[in-house]
Design a protein around this motif. Structure first.
Motif, PDB file in Angstrom:
ATOM      1  N   UNK A  18       5.323  -0.677  -1.133  1.00  0.00           N
ATOM      2  CA  UNK A  18       5.117  -1.330  -2.420  1.00  0.00           C
ATOM      3  C   UNK A  18       6.252  -2.332  -2.619  1.00  0.00           C
ATOM      4  N   UNK A  19       5.919  -3.542  -2.993  1.00  0.00           N
ATOM      5  CA  UNK A  19       6.895  -4.619  -3.152  1.00  0.00           C
ATOM      6  C   UNK A  19       7.275  -4.734  -4.621  1.00  0.00           C
ATOM      7  N   UNK A  78       0.809  -1.218   0.000  1.00  0.00           N
ATOM      8  CA  UNK A  78       0.000   0.000   0.000  1.00  0.00           C
ATOM      9  C   UNK A  78       0.843   1.268   0.000  1.00  0.00           C
ATOM     10  N   UNK A  79       2.182   1.125   0.031  1.00  0.00           N
ATOM     11  CA  UNK A  79       3.055   2.289  -0.036  1.00  0.00           C
ATOM     12  C   UNK A  79       3.353   2.938   1.299  1.00  0.00           C
ATOM     13  N   UNK A  80       2.912   2.316   2.400  1.00  0.00           N
ATOM     14  CA  UNK A  80       3.192   2.867   3.722  1.00  0.00           C
ATOM     15  C   UNK A  80       4.518   2.305   4.233  1.00  0.00           C
ATOM     16  N   UNK A 130       5.551   7.972  -0.107  1.00  0.00           N
ATOM     17  CA  UNK A 130       5.347   6.562  -0.430  1.00  0.00           C
ATOM     18  C   UNK A 130       6.639   5.780  -0.235  1.00  0.00           C
ATOM     19  N   UNK A 131       6.511   4.502   0.109  1.00  0.00           N
ATOM     20  CA  UNK A 131       7.658   3.626   0.356  1.00  0.00           C
ATOM     21  C   UNK A 131       7.650   2.457  -0.623  1.00  0.00           C
TER      22      UNK A 131
END
Length: 162
Positions: free
Chosen positions: A29-30, A22-24, A50-51
């Motif tokens: 994000x994988x 989910x970008x947290x 975003x991560x």
């Protein structure tokens, strides 16, 4: 991936694929395939806060034939579409990435990393980058932070005076 026929040869197009996560910070994000990297480029302007975490090494040699030979579209292509997120390469390597845009500025895997952007723990091997102003294999222009990264690449740039 979608293919186009040019002079009898199949040329792959860059196709974005939404990654898991989910970008947290707790559920980044994988990133595990080329399509995920293409998705990051398409959404660079929305990357603030975003991560992203690279899950495995990625063979990017197919990018040589993407977009009619122009290769990979950089993540963050100009000052209004900077990468502002946190990309953790997780000690993994992207191999054979090609960004062949001789008439473009801000050329690299990341074209522009903004002031809020962080790229860390990433390797590039056998990369190729060609453009005009602001050309690099990993980052074309950096306002942010790049740390613990390494690259082997062929890089060429041409000064565009007008």
């Amino acid at each position: 991936m979608a293919a186009a026929w040019i002079a009898g040869n199949a040329v792959q197009a860059q196709t974005p694929v939404l990654p898991a996560g989910s970008g947290t910070v707790g559920d980044p994000y994988q990133i595990s395939e080329l399509g995920h990297l293409a998705w990051m480029g398409t959404n660079a302007a929305l990357s603030s806060g975003q991560y992203f975490t690279l899950q495995n090494d990625i063979d990017a040699s197919a990018t040589t034939n993407w977009n009619g030979g122009a290769g990979f579209m950089p993540i963050g292509t100009n000052d209004s579409a900077r990468f502002e997120g946190c990309f953790d390469g997780n000690g993994k390597v992207i191999n054979g990435l090609s960004v062949n845009r001789p008439l473009a500025a801000y050329v690299g895997f990341f074209g522009v990393v903004g002031g809020g952007g962080l790229v860390k723990n990433l390797g590039l091997a056998g990369a190729f980058a060609r453009g005009t102003n602001y050309v690099g294999s990993l980052v074309g222009y950096n306002y942010g932070t790049v740390m613990d990264c390494h690259a082997t690449a062929s890089v060429s740039g041409y000064i565009n005076l007008g």
